[in-house]
Write an enzyme that holds these catalytic residues in place. Structure first.
Site, mmCIF file in Angstrom:
data_model
loop_
_atom_site.group_PDB
_atom_site.id
_atom_site.type_symbol
_atom_site.label_atom_id
_atom_site.label_comp_id
_atom_site.label_asym_id
_atom_site.label_seq_id
_atom_site.Cartn_x
_atom_site.Cartn_y
_atom_site.Cartn_z
ATOM 1 N N ARG A 60 41.142 26.080 37.982
ATOM 2 C CA ARG A 60 40.865 25.684 36.601
ATOM 3 C C ARG A 60 41.481 26.630 35.568
ATOM 4 O O ARG A 60 42.165 26.198 34.639
ATOM 5 C CB ARG A 60 39.345 25.607 36.357
ATOM 6 N N THR A 61 41.222 27.926 35.718
ATOM 7 C CA THR A 61 41.622 28.860 34.668
ATOM 8 C C THR A 61 43.144 28.929 34.558
ATOM 9 O O THR A 61 43.715 28.836 33.470
ATOM 10 C CB THR A 61 41.030 30.253 34.958
ATOM 11 N N LYS A 88 55.030 44.197 48.771
ATOM 12 C CA LYS A 88 55.942 45.261 49.236
ATOM 13 C C LYS A 88 55.492 46.612 48.693
ATOM 14 O O LYS A 88 56.224 47.581 48.745
ATOM 15 C CB LYS A 88 57.366 44.942 48.766
ATOM 16 N N ARG A 110 44.067 37.635 35.577
ATOM 17 C CA ARG A 110 42.896 37.600 36.482
ATOM 18 C C ARG A 110 43.156 38.625 37.579
ATOM 19 O O ARG A 110 44.248 38.661 38.159
ATOM 20 C CB ARG A 110 42.702 36.220 37.098
ATOM 21 N N HIS A 138 34.187 37.042 32.436
ATOM 22 C CA HIS A 138 35.102 35.891 32.401
ATOM 23 C C HIS A 138 34.884 35.265 31.009
ATOM 24 O O HIS A 138 34.272 34.206 30.881
ATOM 25 C CB HIS A 138 34.731 34.929 33.529
HETATM 26 N N1 CP Z 1 35.814 28.618 36.592
HETATM 27 C C1 CP Z 1 36.841 29.239 37.165
HETATM 28 O O1 CP Z 1 37.156 30.405 36.826
HETATM 29 O O2 CP Z 1 37.508 28.486 38.088
HETATM 30 P P1 CP Z 1 38.831 28.951 38.847
HETATM 31 O O3 CP Z 1 38.449 30.133 39.727
HETATM 32 O O4 CP Z 1 39.309 27.773 39.620
HETATM 33 O O5 CP Z 1 39.830 29.411 37.796
#
Ligand code: CP
Length: 312
Positions: A60-61, A88, A110, A138
């Protein structure tokens, strides 16, 4: 664009004022109109480059940041740890320095380590959005959760929000608790004792040991996935027992307020945190959260890139 957004980065919820959050939500709500056009594309960020750096899996993100950037006509550089020169031995700082040399205007990061986006923001002169760091925060998920609730309920202040699951290891829980409380909602969390954080009171959420207690009278119920990849050792006897005592069902949700929303940030493990029967629960808004994720990320790209343009 005449909107003042006094931030260079979005690393966590804490530095955002209520007014900043209101600006993000209103901008996102207005941008949803663009997403519904036959050709959803505007030239607002033409010439800008967004680098999506994902050192951990995401559906999603990652894809919603890519979609958001492309709708605004920005170019996107996609980096995934798997298959990159990290394998590497290249370190995080060298990786981002090399990517910066390719000219991005903003990094979306992320990373499995809490604080990694903050580290990059301190060392690289490019705006950074935290797309999830370890079990810290998040923030874009919390903002899209706020937008979803605000649209459905018409307000955030005075609502009762229940968050059920692995609170201790969930960056979503941490950002959601801070964001909903900042906007005047009351938050109650519930989960197995080993999945509740020691600092839970510091975040300002009430702790209920049984999910039934947390859900009682709730306007919003947020279920969370068990973050097993962050546990290191077993923290509860079995998923079967977890589902029995902490999984949400129609019966538990019957205790919530009339018209309560059921939310989940995804990915969902059906049969563990949510009974399969909840797939068609009337207040279930999980895919609306995903749609709002694109709009919120469009808003943030716009606000941060336009404000960094102003300060250049
Ligand atoms: N909600 C969320 O962060 O989903 P993903 O891990 O798929 O990005």
């Amino acid at each position: 664009m005449g909107i003042e957004f006094p931030h260079r980065h979005l690393l966590e919820i804490g530095p955002l004022s209520r007014e900043d959050i209101r600006i993000v939500l209103e901008t996102a709500r207005n941008l949803k109109e663009v997403l519904r056009r036959p050709i959803p594309k505007v030239p607002t960020l033409r010439g800008k480059v967004v680098a999506n750096l994902f050192f951990e899996p995401s559906t999603r993100t990652k894809l919603s940041f890519e979609r958001a950037a492309k709708v605004l006509s920005a170019e996107v550089l996609n980096f995934s740890a798997r298959g990159s020169s990290l394998e590497k031995g290249e370190n995080l700082l060298d990786t981002v320095k090399n990517l910066k040399a390719m000219g991005p205007d903003l990094f979306v990061i992320r990373h499995p380590a809490s604080g990694a986006p903050h580290f990059v923001a301190r060392h690289i002169d490019v705006p950074v959005i935290n797309a999830g760091d370890g079990f810290h925060e998040h923030p874009t998920q919390a903002l899209l959760d706020l937008l979803t609730v605000w649209e459905k309920k018409g307000t955030l202040s005075g609502l009762k929000v229940a968050i059920i699951g692995d609170i201790r290891h969930s960056r979503v829980a941490h950002s959601d608790i801070l964001a909903f409380r900042k906007m005047g909602a009351e938050v109650c969390v519930s989960g197995p004792g080993t999945l509740l954080p020691p600092e839970r009171e510091a975040l300002g959420a009430r702790v209920c040991f049984r999910p039934e207690e947390a859900v009682e009278g709730a306007d919003v119920v947020i279920a969370l996935r068990v973050q097993k990849e962050r546990h290191g050792r077993p923290l509860f006897p079995s998923f079967h027992e977890y589902a029995r005592y902490f999984g949400l069902s129609r019966e538990i949700l019957s205790r919530a307020a009339e018209g309560a929303l059921l939310m989940h940030p995804g990915p969902i493990n059906w049969g563990i945190e949510l009974a399969p029967e909840l797939a068609d629960f009337p207040g279930q808004v999980i895919l609306e959260q995903v749609e709002n994720g694109v709009a919120v990320r469009m808003a943030l790209l716009l606000l941060l890139l336009k404000s960094s343009e102003g300060s250049a």
